[in-house]
Design a protein around this motif. Structure first.
Motif, short mmCIF file in Angstrom:
data_model
loop_
_atom_site.label_atom_id
_atom_site.label_comp_id
_atom_site.label_asym_id
_atom_site.label_seq_id
_atom_site.Cartn_x
_atom_site.Cartn_y
_atom_site.Cartn_z
N LEU A 98 39.80 40.31 37.87
CA LEU A 98 40.08 38.96 38.90
C LEU A 98 40.72 39.30 40.12
CD1 LEU A 98 40.20 35.57 38.11
CD2 LEU A 98 42.35 36.85 38.19
N VAL A 99 39.77 39.26 41.13
CA VAL A 99 39.94 39.16 42.15
C VAL A 99 41.55 38.16 42.79
CG1 VAL A 99 40.04 39.18 44.67
CG2 VAL A 99 37.68 40.33 42.75
N ARG A 100 42.02 38.99 43.07
CA ARG A 100 43.04 37.85 43.06
C ARG A 100 44.24 37.89 44.39
NH1 ARG A 100 46.53 35.32 38.85
NH2 ARG A 100 48.38 35.75 40.20
N SER A 147 45.35 34.06 49.07
CA SER A 147 46.41 34.44 48.85
C SER A 147 46.82 33.85 47.56
CB SER A 147 47.71 34.27 48.89
OG SER A 147 48.39 35.16 48.46
N GLY A 148 46.06 34.58 45.98
CA GLY A 148 46.01 34.14 44.56
C GLY A 148 44.70 33.31 44.40
N VAL A 152 41.40 32.27 47.29
CA VAL A 152 39.96 33.43 47.18
C VAL A 152 39.06 32.37 47.15
CG1 VAL A 152 38.85 35.58 46.44
CG2 VAL A 152 41.11 35.89 46.63
N GLY A 153 38.99 32.16 46.25
CA GLY A 153 37.59 31.00 45.23
C GLY A 153 36.93 30.51 47.07
N ALA A 154 38.74 29.87 47.77
CA ALA A 154 38.40 28.60 48.48
C ALA A 154 38.09 29.40 49.68
CB ALA A 154 39.87 27.79 48.44
N ALA A 155 38.52 29.87 50.57
CA ALA A 155 38.48 30.59 51.21
C ALA A 155 36.99 30.54 52.32
CB ALA A 155 40.06 31.59 52.12
N LEU A 218 49.63 38.95 49.39
CA LEU A 218 49.91 38.85 47.82
C LEU A 218 49.67 37.68 47.69
CD1 LEU A 218 52.36 42.15 47.90
CD2 LEU A 218 49.60 42.59 47.11
N SER A 219 49.85 37.25 46.20
CA SER A 219 49.81 36.06 45.45
C SER A 219 51.70 36.43 45.04
CB SER A 219 48.78 35.66 44.27
OG SER A 219 49.47 36.75 43.39
#
Length: 224
Positions: A98-100, A147-148, A152-155, A218-219
């Motif tokens: 998972l890319v966090r 971050s988080g 990541v999904g949104a950006a 970092l998240s």
DNA sequence: CTACCGATCCCCT
DNA sequence: GGGGATCGGTAGA
């Protein structure tokens, strides 16, 4: 000697997770690109890992986890977030990373626009209006844009349609590339995975989250 | 600072 | 029918 990302991803998932730190995540629409450096990841094993989506075997959602390494496994959670994983290990192993968190390097404006767009189409709670959320995003520091896992999904405009995409295709619209290798490698750290208490203490305590120490993206912010 | 809580929907049991 | 690999706002210490 060139680094073979595909070969690294085909190996055991924990090693692959470490290797993904520092790699570049790229969203390329043909005219411009959003590029960021992966700074935080989590390893998820196959069916034996009670925190993994593969814990109940193959299902419609996790089908891509059972495919070959290097593919994107994208899933949605809480009705409003999409998260990006990189399938790792031998085909059929169903392990993934998972890319966090990602540190933005290029296409920062596009990342911010993408986050604003997603904020406007989503209602997080009855107190946070979309307009207010969008305003908050427009004032966010660059390092916090991805971050988080949900961010990541949104950006990077990760959609369910990205599930199964080949992240190793050098011409793909969503892909991974080896990061710049010049200079000494930054120190990495590890700790328990986030948000998987349901898996029980044995799996929840396993230190399968990895991050680049000191990254501002970092998240989980370092305690002080 | 920590703790709690809601939004929201697809997937799994 | 229930819950989640999240996020960000609010309340209270």
């Amino acid at each position: 000697m060139p680094v073979d990302l595909g070969r690294l991803l085909a190996g055991p998932v924990v090693g692959a997770a470490r290797e993904l730190l520092g790699a570049l995540l790229i969203r390329d629409d043909g005219r411009s690109a959003r590029i960021g450096r992966i700074v935080e990841v989590e390893a998820y094993g196959g069916p034996e890992d009670l925190a993994s989506h593969a814990r109940s075997g193959r299902t419609r959602r996790n089908t891509t986890m059972f495919a070959r390494s290097g593919l994107a496994y994208v899933y949605g959670v809480y009705g409003m977030h999409t998260c990006l994983n990189v399938v790792c290990g031998p085909e059929g192993r169903a392990s993934a990373v998972l890319v966090r968190a990602v540190e933005p390097l290029a296409g920062v404006a596009a990342m911010r626009e993408a986050r604003i767009a997603r904020a406007l189409e989503t209602r997080r709670s009855d107190r946070a209006t979309p307009a207010r959320a969008a305003d908050r995003v427009s004032n966010l520091p660059v390092a916090r844009l991805a971050s988080g896992p949900g961010n990541v999904g949104a950006a990077f405009s990760i959609e369910r349609e990205d599930d199964g995409r080949d992240l190793l295709d050098p011409a793909g619209p969503l892909r991974l590339e080896v990061g710049p290798s010049a200079g000494p490698r930054s120190a990495t750290a590890s700790g328990p995975r986030i948000g998987i208490g349901f898996a029980g203490p044995a799996w929840a305590s396993r230190p399968w989250r990895f991050w680049i120490a000191g990254s501002p993206a970092l998240s989980v912010r370092p305690a002080r």
